[in-house]
Design a protein around this motif. Sequence first.
Motif, PDB file in Angstrom:
ATOM      1  N   UNK A 125      41.875  36.380  40.089  1.00 19.41           N
ATOM      2  CA  UNK A 125      41.999  37.836  40.034  1.00 19.41           C
ATOM      3  C   UNK A 125      41.293  38.506  41.209  1.00 19.41           C
ATOM      4  N   UNK A 126      41.183  37.791  42.316  1.00 19.55           N
ATOM      5  CA  UNK A 126      40.418  38.278  43.467  1.00 19.55           C
ATOM      6  C   UNK A 126      40.880  39.670  43.919  1.00 19.55           C
ATOM      7  N   UNK A 127      42.182  39.849  44.128  1.00 19.90           N
ATOM      8  CA  UNK A 127      42.686  41.132  44.612  1.00 19.90           C
ATOM      9  C   UNK A 127      42.395  42.265  43.650  1.00 19.90           C
ATOM     10  N   UNK A 128      42.604  42.033  42.367  1.00 17.29           N
ATOM     11  CA  UNK A 128      42.353  43.067  41.361  1.00 17.29           C
ATOM     12  C   UNK A 128      40.869  43.434  41.307  1.00 17.29           C
ATOM     13  N   UNK A 129      40.022  42.415  41.337  1.00 16.05           N
ATOM     14  CA  UNK A 129      38.579  42.656  41.304  1.00 16.05           C
ATOM     15  C   UNK A 129      38.124  43.411  42.548  1.00 16.05           C
ATOM     16  N   UNK A 130      38.692  43.073  43.704  1.00 19.65           N
ATOM     17  CA  UNK A 130      38.320  43.749  44.939  1.00 19.65           C
ATOM     18  C   UNK A 130      38.647  45.246  44.871  1.00 19.65           C
ATOM     19  N   UNK A 131      39.794  45.578  44.320  1.00 16.60           N
ATOM     20  CA  UNK A 131      40.174  46.988  44.187  1.00 16.60           C
ATOM     21  C   UNK A 131      39.216  47.737  43.273  1.00 16.60           C
TER      22      UNK A 131
ATOM     23  N   UNK B 190      36.183  31.948  53.460  1.00 20.42           N
ATOM     24  CA  UNK B 190      36.391  30.495  53.491  1.00 20.42           C
ATOM     25  C   UNK B 190      36.713  29.967  52.096  1.00 20.42           C
ATOM     26  N   UNK B 191      36.093  30.543  51.074  1.00 22.12           N
ATOM     27  CA  UNK B 191      36.356  30.120  49.699  1.00 22.12           C
ATOM     28  C   UNK B 191      37.776  30.505  49.288  1.00 22.12           C
ATOM     29  N   UNK B 192      38.182  31.715  49.632  1.00 18.99           N
ATOM     30  CA  UNK B 192      39.539  32.170  49.318  1.00 18.99           C
ATOM     31  C   UNK B 192      40.563  31.255  49.984  1.00 18.99           C
TER      32      UNK B 192
ATOM     33  N   UNK C 229      43.935  43.766  54.263  1.00 16.83           N
ATOM     34  CA  UNK C 229      44.761  43.040  55.232  1.00 16.83           C
ATOM     35  C   UNK C 229      44.326  41.577  55.343  1.00 16.83           C
ATOM     36  N   UNK C 230      43.030  41.337  55.496  1.00 17.90           N
ATOM     37  CA  UNK C 230      42.544  39.970  55.652  1.00 17.90           C
ATOM     38  C   UNK C 230      42.778  39.154  54.380  1.00 17.90           C
ATOM     39  N   UNK C 231      42.615  39.775  53.226  1.00 17.34           N
ATOM     40  CA  UNK C 231      42.891  39.069  51.965  1.00 17.34           C
ATOM     41  C   UNK C 231      44.367  38.697  51.866  1.00 17.34           C
TER      42      UNK C 231
ATOM     43  N   UNK D  38      49.983  46.739  45.679  1.00 17.87           N
ATOM     44  CA  UNK D  38      50.398  47.318  44.406  1.00 17.87           C
ATOM     45  C   UNK D  38      50.636  46.265  43.324  1.00 17.87           C
ATOM     46  N   UNK D  39      51.151  45.116  43.709  1.00 16.39           N
ATOM     47  CA  UNK D  39      51.499  44.094  42.733  1.00 16.39           C
ATOM     48  C   UNK D  39      50.371  43.104  42.450  1.00 16.39           C
ATOM     49  N   UNK D  40      49.566  42.793  43.469  1.00 18.23           N
ATOM     50  CA  UNK D  40      48.569  41.725  43.326  1.00 18.23           C
ATOM     51  C   UNK D  40      47.123  42.191  43.456  1.00 18.23           C
ATOM     52  N   UNK D  41      46.930  43.488  43.711  1.00 17.07           N
ATOM     53  CA  UNK D  41      45.554  43.984  43.855  1.00 17.07           C
ATOM     54  C   UNK D  41      45.351  45.315  43.145  1.00 17.07           C
ATOM     55  N   UNK D  42      46.250  45.659  42.231  1.00 15.85           N
ATOM     56  CA  UNK D  42      46.032  46.913  41.508  1.00 15.85           C
ATOM     57  C   UNK D  42      44.817  46.748  40.587  1.00 15.85           C
ATOM     58  N   UNK D  43      44.081  47.817  40.323  1.00 15.68           N
ATOM     59  CA  UNK D  43      42.864  47.709  39.487  1.00 15.68           C
ATOM     60  C   UNK D  43      43.220  47.521  38.017  1.00 15.68           C
TER      61      UNK D  43
END
Length: 464
Positions: free
Chosen positions: A163-169, A304-306, A51-53, A84-89
């Motif tokens: 690729x922040x979202x993908x890496x986070x997943x 803060x970096x994001x 959510x925060x991302x 699903x679109x921006x944070x899938x692994x």
Amino acid sequence: MAKNSPATEKIVITDAGKEIDRRLDQYQEYEFGGPWGVTGIMLGFPVLMYYLWICLWFYDGQLVYPKSQADVNPFMARMWAHICEDAYPSLYAWKVYGGNIIFQLFLAWVMPGYQQEGLPVPSLNYKTLMYNCNALYSLYATMATAAVLHYTNIFRLTEILDNFGHLMSVAMICGFATSFGVYFWAVATGSQIRMSGNFIYDVFMGAILNPRIGPIDLKIWAEVRIPWVIVFFLSVSGGCKQYETLGYVTPNMAFMILATWLYLNACAKGEECIPQTWDMYHEKWGFMVIFWNFAGVPFSYIYSIVYMARQDPSKYRFSTLAYVFLFATLLTAYYIFDTSNSQKSRFKMQTQGIKTFRNTFPQLPWSIIENPTYIQTAHGNRLLTSGWWAYSRKPNYVADWVMSFCWGAIIGTATPIPYFYSVFFITVLVHRVGRDFERCSIKYGKDWERYCQVVQAKFIPGIY
């Protein structure tokens, strides 16, 4: 009264002290709200991180929410679509995150290191374990490798943030998989300790104390090599991205690069101090520690970096005086953080009869107390009352929290999300202090009461 006799006289745990340690080293009672509480944490934190991302990445850092009952379902659909679109692994994210894990394991296995003896572990009949502290060599090997990959265009560092979202997943999946895998491994090998008997609670708290693969202690490896390496390179990625798009790096981003490097380098250059901590000789390796090292710290402490990577610098630009104040606050807090941790860890080493200490950069003035005062307990251990520890029972926590607040303050009031780190962190610290002090009260009895009279402040003298 506090004593001032040589701290290099080795401590001897008394029979009464060993009996207390035996009781403390058994399962006592549920923490964190028990099975339902830890289940809520395990499910809730990944949702909060997503959510925060999403708020930072797609909504300019604003906390979005459904405006009415009719908007709930469309809102949830938008959130799910972003994941699903921006944070899938993605396969690419698996290559990057998995490659770093494998590379860090390889470095931990082959790099030369400083051999450090840990504290006596009650669970192992007061046996001491040896730790090959090679995080510093591994860190600079990682930095050199990253620089080569970036400048040869094999792997551009800007791609980390892209690729922040993908890496986070991927990190979350690894955190869950490792937590459950280590639990089943511990049970299968009969190495579990302090079990409650509730499956999900024991997965959360951990089943094993000192998991090792060859020369690698997985707990200390994961605490240093995974979260803070990723945090640092996320900040470097932000700096590279600004340089490519703006032609310069903002003071705010430079602040975060410095702040994350200071923290990572402190962990690496002082790695031999980590075996002397509660995390190593008492805290088990479960979801609480594993998930946070694999995913929580690297992908929620650097909001803060994001934010800066997605916004125009005019939204978070400060005056020169404000920048001077923030940099000065960071460096002052870092000095107290570094030296207070060093003072306590080196004091514990002195009580083991260790007289010479590792010399790595930077060794700051007042890192070692020459003639420390302390309270000798009937248990056998000693409670330090010198240096920063004469003024506060947790001076390192205070300094650590101030640094975390600075990581959010570097954005000012542009968005509240980067302050998540400091808000979450103070909650964790207060809870941990409560656990720690309760345990010390049982362990040391009247000696703990004497110590609290000598060092009255939990955090800040005269305040708390």
